[in-house]
Write a protein that holds these residues in place. Structure first.
Motif, PDB file in Angstrom:
ATOM      1  N   HIS A  91       5.824 112.621  31.911  1.00  0.00           N
ATOM      2  CA  HIS A  91       5.520 111.191  31.916  1.00  0.00           C
ATOM      3  C   HIS A  91       6.749 110.328  31.632  1.00  0.00           C
ATOM      4  O   HIS A  91       6.999 109.328  32.323  1.00  0.00           O
ATOM      5  CB  HIS A  91       4.453 110.876  30.860  1.00  0.00           C
ATOM      6  CG  HIS A  91       3.067 111.242  31.257  1.00  0.00           C
ATOM      7  ND1 HIS A  91       2.662 111.343  32.568  1.00  0.00           N
ATOM      8  CD2 HIS A  91       1.957 111.493  30.503  1.00  0.00           C
ATOM      9  CE1 HIS A  91       1.373 111.664  32.609  1.00  0.00           C
ATOM     10  NE2 HIS A  91       0.932 111.760  31.376  1.00  0.00           N
ATOM     11  N   PRO A 129       4.326 107.465  37.030  1.00  0.00           N
ATOM     12  CA  PRO A 129       3.728 108.466  36.137  1.00  0.00           C
ATOM     13  C   PRO A 129       2.275 108.770  36.509  1.00  0.00           C
ATOM     14  O   PRO A 129       1.517 107.870  36.869  1.00  0.00           O
ATOM     15  CB  PRO A 129       3.807 107.811  34.754  1.00  0.00           C
ATOM     16  CG  PRO A 129       4.823 106.730  34.889  1.00  0.00           C
ATOM     17  CD  PRO A 129       4.767 106.262  36.307  1.00  0.00           C
ATOM     18  N   LEU A 131      -0.498 109.076  34.969  1.00  0.00           N
ATOM     19  CA  LEU A 131      -1.196 108.828  33.708  1.00  0.00           C
ATOM     20  C   LEU A 131      -2.685 109.108  33.807  1.00  0.00           C
ATOM     21  O   LEU A 131      -3.306 109.550  32.833  1.00  0.00           O
ATOM     22  CB  LEU A 131      -0.965 107.378  33.261  1.00  0.00           C
ATOM     23  CG  LEU A 131       0.466 107.022  32.857  1.00  0.00           C
ATOM     24  CD1 LEU A 131       0.576 105.520  32.610  1.00  0.00           C
ATOM     25  CD2 LEU A 131       0.872 107.796  31.619  1.00  0.00           C
ATOM     26  N   THR A 195       3.293 103.696  29.253  1.00  0.00           N
ATOM     27  CA  THR A 195       3.561 105.132  29.235  1.00  0.00           C
ATOM     28  C   THR A 195       4.092 105.576  27.882  1.00  0.00           C
ATOM     29  O   THR A 195       3.713 106.640  27.364  1.00  0.00           O
ATOM     30  CB  THR A 195       4.568 105.492  30.330  1.00  0.00           C
ATOM     31  OG1 THR A 195       4.066 105.075  31.599  1.00  0.00           O
ATOM     32  CG2 THR A 195       4.812 106.997  30.370  1.00  0.00           C
TER      33      THR A 195
END
Length: 424
Positions: A91, A129, A131, A195
């Motif tokens: 990430h 990312p 996520l 993030t």
């Protein structure tokens, strides 16, 4: 006679207050939503910056589409890396690169021309990312109670549609009040900060997948098993309906000469999704998830059928809230089914393929709807066609999906700390 044992007390009712009050839940959910806000902001900010720089709308639209497509295609790779190396190692570098590229776009674009701008946008999408997949993999370790986990998944799934309302509006507002460059910088800052909130949380830092039983080749075989493939193929139909709806809303706005419809209709759909998720997550459901998935998909299909009557703006806006209400149920059940079907050490990657399947279908729906935009009945029928395809595949796969509910799932019966966490 032995005394009769008193009846067991009913389990306490699950509330969203209890879910959000559980350790780390609000932090992880809030950080993930903030970090994913650029998914809705970046395409709009890129388009506005492109046109403000003197390029055509067509080129701006191409760059926006490339950002979304490259982000979707890279999801499984990032999911597999998370399953191998943990979340922080994936990430954080991805967020740093993604934010740097978004900031670099307005700085280098005028000097490098369309080629450099395209390269930066594609690289930015590839480094976004993952996520969403990461959060879904964290829920079992954060919420050991399956009922709390069920409510958290519904809340998580229901709120994601709101990102695509707030994100474009925020990007457009910043571009209008300041400049598209400021909108791109804000997109980068939000993505990186969200993030960071997630990766610095102990559950994310300590999370590790459970190694799959058997050799690596066996794990790959299970991830590409017919069970998962059929589930993912069905979800392309769900994505197709979403992509077609977005273009249909624009066509409605042009036909009725009401520009706001292009935003109001998707907003009504997302609001229905959010409310449907709240209702679904607040109740305890019995029976196989596969049956719930098929029922929700059938309701999702039925919700699109009123569009075939070519309703007016107000009726159309109200109508799309109905399939929206069942979208969250479909996606939440799909995640539960994916968890049951995927090998223990490949859950993040499997979730990423689920996201990719919806994204691919959405791109196809957008492309076909764009070609049929001048034919009102055809474009109005496309969302129902996508939902019908999804339902047909699920019905065909029902026997393969349902037994997963009853197979032993050793990885969930292990101590959760041993499965998902290692000492920090």
């Amino acid at each position: 006679m032995s005394p009769t044992a008193p009846p067991a007390a009913p389990a306490p009712r699950i509330t969203y207050r209890a879910v959000l009050g559980s350790p780390y839940v609000a932090r992880l959910l809030g950080g993930t939503l903030t970090g994913r806000l650029p998914n809705g902001m970046a395409p709009v900010a890129i388009l506005l910056w492109t046109t403000a720089s003197g390029s055509s709308i067509a080129f701006g639209g191409l760059l926006s589409a490339l950002y979304g497509l490259s982000s979707a295609l890279a999801q499984p790779v990032k999911g597999r890396l998370m399953d191998r190396h943990g979340q922080t190692a994936v990430h954080l570098p991805a967020a740093l690169l993604n934010s740097a590229l978004l900031v670099a776009l307005p700085l280098t674009g005028p000097y490098g021309g369309p080629g450099l701008a395209t390269a930066i946008v594609v690289a930015g999408g590839l480094t976004a990312p993952a996520l969403e997949a990461g959060l879904r993999a964290l829920w079992p370790s954060v919420l050991p109670d399956p009922r709390l986990r069920h409510a958290a998944l519904a809340l998580d799934t229901g709120t994601q549609g709101l990102l695509y309302i707030a994100g474009p509006l925020l990007a457009a507002a910043l571009a209008s009040a300041y400049s598209p460059t400021v909108a791109l910088i804000a997109t980068a800052v939000l993505g990186l900060s969200g993030t960071a909130v997630v990766v610095l949380a102990p559950p994310s830092r300590r999370w590790r997948p459970t190694p799959s039983a058997g050799d690596r080749h066996g794990a790959v075989g299970r991830l590409t098993s017919p069970h998962l493939v059929l589930l993912f193929v069905s979800l392309t139909g769900i994505g197709f309906a979403l992509g077609a709806m977005n273009v249909w809303s624009i066509a409605m706005a042009e036909h009725h000469e009401q520009d706001m419809l292009s935003g109001i209709i998707p907003a009504a759909f997302s609001t229905g999704s959010f409310l449907g998720g709240l209702v679904y997550g607040s109740r305890t459901w019995t029976g196989p998830t596969a049956d719930r998935l098929i029922t929700a998909c059938a309701a999702f299909l039925a919700g699109w059928l009123p569009l075939l009557a070519l309703p007016g703006p107000f009726a159309a806006t109200a109508a799309v809230a109905v399939p929206g209400a069942f979208l969250t149920v479909v996606v939440a059940c799909a995640y539960v089914s994916t968890d049951a079907l995927a090998p223990a050490g490949r859950t993040s990657e499997a979730y990423a393929y689920l996201i990719l399947s919806i994204g691919v279908g959405q791109s196809a729906g957008t492309a076909l709807a764009g070609r049929l935009a001048e034919q009102p009945l055809a474009i109005a029928a496309l969302p129902a066609a996508g939902a019908a395809f999804a339902l047909a595949v699920l019905l065909a796969a029902h026997r393969q999906l349902r037994p997963a509910e009853h197979r032993p799932r050793g990885r969930h019966r292990r101590p959760l700390r041993a499965r998902h966490e290692t000492p920090s």
